[in-house]
Design an enzyme around this catalytic site. Structure first.
Site, PDB file in Angstrom:
ATOM      1  CB  ALA A  66      -5.306  -0.212   7.730  1.00  0.00           C
ATOM      2  CG  PHE A  91      -1.654   1.329   1.385  1.00  0.00           C
ATOM      3  CD1 PHE A  91      -2.537   1.803   0.425  1.00  0.00           C
ATOM      4  CD2 PHE A  91      -1.390   2.116   2.501  1.00  0.00           C
ATOM      5  CE1 PHE A  91      -3.172   3.041   0.581  1.00  0.00           C
ATOM      6  CE2 PHE A  91      -2.025   3.349   2.671  1.00  0.00           C
ATOM      7  CZ  PHE A  91      -2.916   3.816   1.698  1.00  0.00           C
ATOM      8  CG  LEU A 124      -5.539   3.390  11.265  1.00  0.00           C
ATOM      9  CD1 LEU A 124      -6.782   3.250  10.391  1.00  0.00           C
ATOM     10  CD2 LEU A 124      -4.279   3.396  10.407  1.00  0.00           C
ATOM     11  CG  LEU A 146      -3.363  15.213  21.477  1.00  0.00           C
ATOM     12  CD1 LEU A 146      -4.782  15.741  21.510  1.00  0.00           C
ATOM     13  CD2 LEU A 146      -2.622  15.586  22.749  1.00  0.00           C
TER      14      LEU A 146
HETATM   15  C1  YNC Z   1      -0.289   2.591  10.863  1.00  0.00           C
HETATM   16  N1  YNC Z   1      -0.246   2.690  12.185  1.00  0.00           N
HETATM   17  O1  YNC Z   1       1.924  -1.169   6.703  1.00  0.00           O
HETATM   18  P1  YNC Z   1       1.597  -1.921   3.461  1.00  0.00           P
HETATM   19  S1  YNC Z   1      -1.231   5.420  14.537  1.00  0.00           S
HETATM   20  C2  YNC Z   1      -0.349   3.611   8.763  1.00  0.00           C
HETATM   21  N2  YNC Z   1      -0.304   3.697  10.109  1.00  0.00           N
HETATM   22  O2  YNC Z   1       0.411  -1.395   4.422  1.00  0.00           O
HETATM   23  P2  YNC Z   1      -4.449  -4.028   7.137  1.00  0.00           P
HETATM   24  C3  YNC Z   1      -0.335   1.323   8.815  1.00  0.00           C
HETATM   25  N3  YNC Z   1      -0.343   2.454   8.085  1.00  0.00           N
HETATM   26  O3  YNC Z   1       2.728  -2.287   4.407  1.00  0.00           O
HETATM   27  P3  YNC Z   1      -4.501  -4.101  10.021  1.00  0.00           P
HETATM   28  C4  YNC Z   1      -0.299   1.315  10.209  1.00  0.00           C
HETATM   29  N4  YNC Z   1      -0.292   0.057  10.642  1.00  0.00           N
HETATM   30  O4  YNC Z   1       1.077  -3.119   2.732  1.00  0.00           O
HETATM   31  C5  YNC Z   1      -0.304  -0.717   9.554  1.00  0.00           C
HETATM   32  N5  YNC Z   1      -0.323   0.033   8.448  1.00  0.00           N
HETATM   33  O5  YNC Z   1       1.972  -0.789   2.588  1.00  0.00           O
HETATM   34  C6  YNC Z   1      -0.327  -0.406   7.062  1.00  0.00           C
HETATM   35  N6  YNC Z   1      -3.997  -1.566  15.418  1.00  0.00           N
HETATM   36  O6  YNC Z   1      -3.516  -3.002   6.369  1.00  0.00           O
HETATM   37  C7  YNC Z   1       0.576  -1.583   6.836  1.00  0.00           C
HETATM   38  N7  YNC Z   1      -3.458   2.222  15.399  1.00  0.00           N
HETATM   39  O7  YNC Z   1      -5.835  -3.485   7.213  1.00  0.00           O
HETATM   40  C8  YNC Z   1       0.012  -2.159   5.562  1.00  0.00           C
HETATM   41  O8  YNC Z   1      -3.768  -4.032   8.601  1.00  0.00           O
HETATM   42  C9  YNC Z   1      -1.465  -1.952   5.736  1.00  0.00           C
HETATM   43  O9  YNC Z   1      -5.766  -4.878   9.915  1.00  0.00           O
HETATM   44  C10 YNC Z   1      -2.126  -3.222   6.258  1.00  0.00           C
HETATM   45  O10 YNC Z   1      -4.869  -2.572  10.359  1.00  0.00           O
HETATM   46  C11 YNC Z   1      -3.871  -1.657  10.797  1.00  0.00           C
HETATM   47  O11 YNC Z   1      -3.522   6.479  14.196  1.00  0.00           O
HETATM   48  C12 YNC Z   1      -4.350  -0.999  12.089  1.00  0.00           C
HETATM   49  O12 YNC Z   1      -1.952   0.769  16.124  1.00  0.00           O
HETATM   50  C13 YNC Z   1      -3.233  -0.051  12.570  1.00  0.00           C
HETATM   51  O13 YNC Z   1      -6.103  -1.096  14.741  1.00  0.00           O
HETATM   52  C14 YNC Z   1      -5.611  -0.210  11.792  1.00  0.00           C
HETATM   53  O14 YNC Z   1      -3.545  -2.936  13.268  1.00  0.00           O
HETATM   54  C15 YNC Z   1      -4.655  -2.098  13.141  1.00  0.00           C
HETATM   55  O15 YNC Z   1      -3.498  -4.542  11.031  1.00  0.00           O
HETATM   56  C16 YNC Z   1      -4.987  -1.545  14.503  1.00  0.00           C
HETATM   57  O16 YNC Z   1      -4.330  -5.385   6.571  1.00  0.00           O
HETATM   58  C17 YNC Z   1      -4.118  -1.090  16.787  1.00  0.00           C
HETATM   59  O17 YNC Z   1      -1.633  -0.906   6.712  1.00  0.00           O
HETATM   60  C18 YNC Z   1      -4.229   0.423  16.806  1.00  0.00           C
HETATM   61  C19 YNC Z   1      -3.106   1.136  16.077  1.00  0.00           C
HETATM   62  C20 YNC Z   1      -2.558   3.088  14.669  1.00  0.00           C
HETATM   63  C21 YNC Z   1      -2.150   4.269  15.488  1.00  0.00           C
HETATM   64  C22 YNC Z   1      -2.397   6.446  13.816  1.00  0.00           C
HETATM   65  C23 YNC Z   1      -1.908   7.307  12.653  1.00  0.00           C
HETATM   66  C24 YNC Z   1      -2.409   6.670  11.382  1.00  0.00           C
HETATM   67  C25 YNC Z   1      -1.898   7.333  10.137  1.00  0.00           C
HETATM   68  C26 YNC Z   1      -2.477   6.725   8.878  1.00  0.00           C
HETATM   69  C27 YNC Z   1      -1.917   7.317   7.618  1.00  0.00           C
HETATM   70  C28 YNC Z   1      -2.529   8.666   7.309  1.00  0.00           C
HETATM   71  C29 YNC Z   1      -2.043   9.205   5.968  1.00  0.00           C
HETATM   72  C30 YNC Z   1      -2.563  10.606   5.668  1.00  0.00           C
HETATM   73  C31 YNC Z   1      -4.051  10.585   5.241  1.00  0.00           C
HETATM   74  C32 YNC Z   1      -4.624  11.988   4.929  1.00  0.00           C
HETATM   75  C33 YNC Z   1      -3.955  12.512   3.689  1.00  0.00           C
HETATM   76  C34 YNC Z   1      -4.390  13.867   3.326  1.00  0.00           C
HETATM   77  C35 YNC Z   1      -4.393  14.893   2.773  1.00  0.00           C
HETATM   78 MG    MG Z   2      -7.835  -5.128   8.048  1.00  0.00          MG
END
Ligand code: YNC
Ligand code: MG
Length: 387
Positions: free
Chosen positions: A150, A4, A138, A387
């Site tokens: 995600a 991704f 997220l 935060l």
């Molecule tokens: C993460 N924390 O690498 P690839 S922080 C971003 N931030 O993608 P799937 C993440 N991406 O490697 P799951 C990530 N963690 O294939 C994983 N990924 O390129 C990427 N955890 O998706 C990962 N909250 O749905 C991979 O994974 C892809 O089911 C895999 O879901 C992930 O809030 C997650 O830690 C984190 O709830 C939702 O594990 C889940 O595992 C979960 O198969 C516990 O996803 C809670 C947790 C994250 C806290 C945060 C900041 C998030 C930033 C997101 C990016 C924003 C970009 C800007 C957007 C706006 C743009 C404008 C303008």
């Molecule tokens: Mg998922």
């Protein structure tokens, strides 16, 4: 290999720095007309919802989803337990957009199973003042992990943000993704060492008894800085100017107007604790603040919650930073916090050891979406707290 993230406008690992290395956007410029009008598709039996934080019921749903499924430490001993009042504060700053409080429900049952949020923020990166969103919270329900939900949440929030003519975002995460603009380290200062040892957050150091440990971390009951008091609404103009003057020396920092300072720094018990030092003649010379973010203690029968304080915005003016920060420790301890956490951002690295902080495991990475920096920002040039 990031299936991704390799497709997104973010800096990639191993990229050759171009010869004309300068900060700037990664994507070609777009307009709101170029943005897709329909939401991204979700798997069968899931639907998008805009969450209303002002509805007690909907706030509770977000609170409960995060409470059970949000960030845990590497050993799965602790999980962030944001309070409802905290979430209201974190998600509704001036200019917030409800459509950026983006949830996913199961169509048949209505159960909230995923969430992502954005809030508006002007963030200066080096010499560029960027209109951004800060992305946070997220979260995907544990039973729906690893199904590529995600990336859909991230694309949908991007679409909803782009529709407001905003093209850059800032976010932090513990995980390593392409590609951090800064990498920071957590430090922890024990306030209630007996409990921290009891829940396995920390250990008794070699050759230390519990009695000596309690003595080592003991703090006075009252802060020592003359003129230190809770921040009041009348302080907002002075604090805004004080903060702006301090943050200009950092490579990445928010640009906060008075309404934002009022929002982010108005004292709110067990959400954000903010204090100022008022000098003779009423001048505000220093600012000190921390926020309260408890964690659930997973599987301990003595304690179910850890009350942590996190350093927020602190500006030393007339008061030496070590004294100001020590007063923060005293105030956090006096209000029942068990531990005080800080990153090695701002000038913290210089003072953490003398204030008896110990280095944590795990890092916090800062990321920019659709913005390239010519050079990584060292942690002591980071002036932004998320935060
Ligand atoms: C993460 N924390 O690498 P690839 S922080 C971003 N931030 O993608 P799937 C993440 N991406 O490697 P799951 C990530 N963690 O294939 C994983 N990924 O390129 C990427 N955890 O998706 C990962 N909250 O749905 C991979 O994974 C892809 O089911 C895999 O879901 C992930 O809030 C997650 O830690 C984190 O709830 C939702 O594990 C889940 O595992 C979960 O198969 C516990 O996803 C809670 C947790 C994250 C806290 C945060 C900041 C998030 C930033 C997101 C990016 C924003 C970009 C800007 C957007 C706006 C743009 C404008 C303008
Ligand atoms: Mg998922």
């Amino acid at each position: 290999n990031y299936a991704f993230w390799g497709t997104q406008p973010v800096a990639q690992f191993g990229e050759q720095p171009s010869s004309s290395a300068a900060d700037g956007p990664i994507d070609a410029p777009k307009t709101v007309e170029d943005v897709r009008k329909e939401p991204y598709g979700l798997p069968q039996n899931f639907e998008w919802v805009t969450c209303d934080i002002n509805s007690d019921k909907e706030l509770e749903e977000i609170h409960d989803l995060l409470g059970a499924h949000y960030v845990e430490d590497d050993d799965n001993m602790f999980r962030f337990a944001y309070s409802k009042e905290f979430l209201r504060w974190a998600l509704q700053p001036p200019g917030f957009q409800a459509v950026w409080h983006c949830g996913v429900r199961v169509s048949t049952t209505g159960k909230l199973v995923a969430f992502i949020s954005g809030i508006p923020a002007t963030v200066r990166v080096n010499s560029s003042s960027l209109k951004t969103v800060e992305i946070n919270f997220l979260c995907v329900h544990k039973k729906l992990r690893h199904k590529r939900l995600a990336p859909v949440l991230i694309k949908e929030i991007t679409r909803r943000v782009n529709l407001h003519d905003i093209w850059q975002a800032v976010y932090t995460a513990g995980v390593l993704l392409p590609k951090p603009v800064a990498e920071c380290q957590y430090w922890h200062r024990s306030l209630n060492p007996k409990k921290l040892i009891g829940i396995g957050f920390s250990r008794l150091a070699p050759r230390m008894t519990m009695a000596r440990t309690l003595k080592l971390y003991k703090l006075p009951d009252q802060p020592v800085t003359p003129g230190l008091r809770q921040m009041q609404p009348k302080d907002v103009p002075q604090v805004t100017a004080l903060l702006a003057g301090y943050l200009k020396d950092y490579g990445i920092a928010p640009e906060l107007d008075e309404e934002e300072v009022r929002h982010w720094l108005s004292f709110q018990e067990d959400v954000v604790h903010s204090y100022v030092v008022e000098g003779p003649g009423g001048a505000i010379t220093d600012l000190l603040s921390f926020y309260t973010l408890p964690s659930s203690v997973i599987g301990n029968d003595q304690y179910d919650s850890l009350k942590a304080a996190y350093m927020f915005y602190t500006v030393p003016g007339a008061t030496p930073l070590p004294q100001l920060m020590n007063d923060a420790l005293i105030l956090a301890h006096a209000t029942g916090h068990d531990v005080f956490n800080a990153l090695d951002i701002f000038e913290n690295e210089k003072i953490l050891k003398e204030l008896k902080f110990g280095i944590g495991d795990g890092k916090l990475r800062y990321y920019l979406f659709n913005w390239r920096v010519a050079q990584d920002i060292p942690s002591n040039k980071v002036g932004l707290v998320m935060l």
